[in-house]
Design an enzyme around this catalytic site. Structure first.
Site, short mmCIF file in Angstrom:
data_model
loop_
_atom_site.label_atom_id
_atom_site.label_comp_id
_atom_site.label_asym_id
_atom_site.label_seq_id
_atom_site.Cartn_x
_atom_site.Cartn_y
_atom_site.Cartn_z
N CYS A 82 6.38 18.26 -14.08
CA CYS A 82 5.47 18.86 -13.10
C CYS A 82 4.26 19.51 -13.79
O CYS A 82 3.43 18.80 -14.33
CB CYS A 82 6.24 19.82 -12.20
SG CYS A 82 5.40 20.07 -10.64
N HIS A 175 11.14 17.78 -10.62
CA HIS A 175 11.86 18.85 -11.33
C HIS A 175 13.35 18.52 -11.52
O HIS A 175 14.18 18.98 -10.72
CB HIS A 175 11.80 20.14 -10.51
CG HIS A 175 10.49 20.83 -10.53
ND1 HIS A 175 10.18 21.82 -11.42
CD2 HIS A 175 9.41 20.68 -9.74
CE1 HIS A 175 8.97 22.26 -11.18
NE2 HIS A 175 8.46 21.59 -10.17
N GLU A 177 15.41 19.76 -13.46
CA GLU A 177 16.18 20.98 -13.78
C GLU A 177 16.64 21.73 -12.52
O GLU A 177 17.44 22.65 -12.61
CB GLU A 177 15.36 21.90 -14.70
CG GLU A 177 14.21 22.65 -14.04
CD GLU A 177 13.01 21.77 -13.69
OE1 GLU A 177 13.07 20.55 -13.88
OE2 GLU A 177 12.02 22.34 -13.20
#
Ligand code: GLN
Length: 196
Positions: A82, A175, A177
């Site tokens: 990102c 993302h 994560e």
């Protein structure tokens, strides 16, 4: 046996804790990176999502711009997610913040417009076993152009590039994560293992 090389996570701003947790869950040695000395102690680096303008300012304030460029150019794996993808890009449409100019692509910040500010969708990720990856996009950047050396790894149904690789450089507009799927973190750790 030599200790496993450490994956660093640039910890100036943004969601670096989530990346550190993801690496931890995989038992990959991981460390936050805020200084050039800390960068010198890791074998690979994740540049997380967050706010690219703030991150670029801090990067300059901490004297990290040139060390980061040298780190990437030496062939060490670097993964931008990102805002991290914005920072790794060669150019960004808005001209600011000044990116690191590493991966041959033109990127537009907040490239998906207001209506779809944030969205989630499954993407097929080239070379990743186990089916589609659930991708979370938050005010994500859009890839506008890519150079010939850049390999596309994932696209949205409309063809928009959302993950790509150029040698040791990996970028994802989304993302990984923020989900519990650790396959992309494992994939990145393997890029380091191959090099080490
Ligand atoms: N829109 C942010 C930027 O321009 C990136 C958003 C994110 O990292 N989730 O920096």
């Amino acid at each position: 046996m030599a200790p496993a090389p450490t994956v660093g996570v640039l910890a100036l701003q943004g969601d670096f804790e989530e990346h550190l947790d993801a690496l931890d869950a995989l038992d990959v040695p991981a460390a936050p990176v805020r200084t050039a000395d800390e960068l010198a102690r890791v074998g690979a680096l994740i540049v997380p999502g967050g706010e690219s303008t703030a991150m670029a300012k801090l990067m300059d304030a901490y004297g990290l711009r040139e060390p980061l460029r040298a780190f990437a150019r030496s062939g060490s794996p670097v993964w931008g997610t990102c805002a991290g993808m914005i920072l790794l890009a060669e150019r960004i449409v808005e001209g600011r913040p000044e990116p690191l100019g590493l991966i041959d692509m033109l990127v537009r910040r907040n490239g998906f417009g207001r209506q779809v500010d944030s969205f989630e969708t499954d993407v097929d990720f080239a070379g990743l076993d186990g089916g589609p990856f659930h991708a979370v996009f938050i005010r994500a950047p859009a890839v506008v152009e890519i150079g010939p050396a850049v390999e596309v790894l994932a696209r949205l149904d409309d063809g928009t590039v959302v993950a790509a690789r150029q040698g040791n450089l990996l970028v994802t507009a989304f993302h990984p994560e923020l989900t519990t799927d650790r396959r992309l973190h494992a994939h990145f750790a393997a890029m380091l293992a191959v090099r080490a």
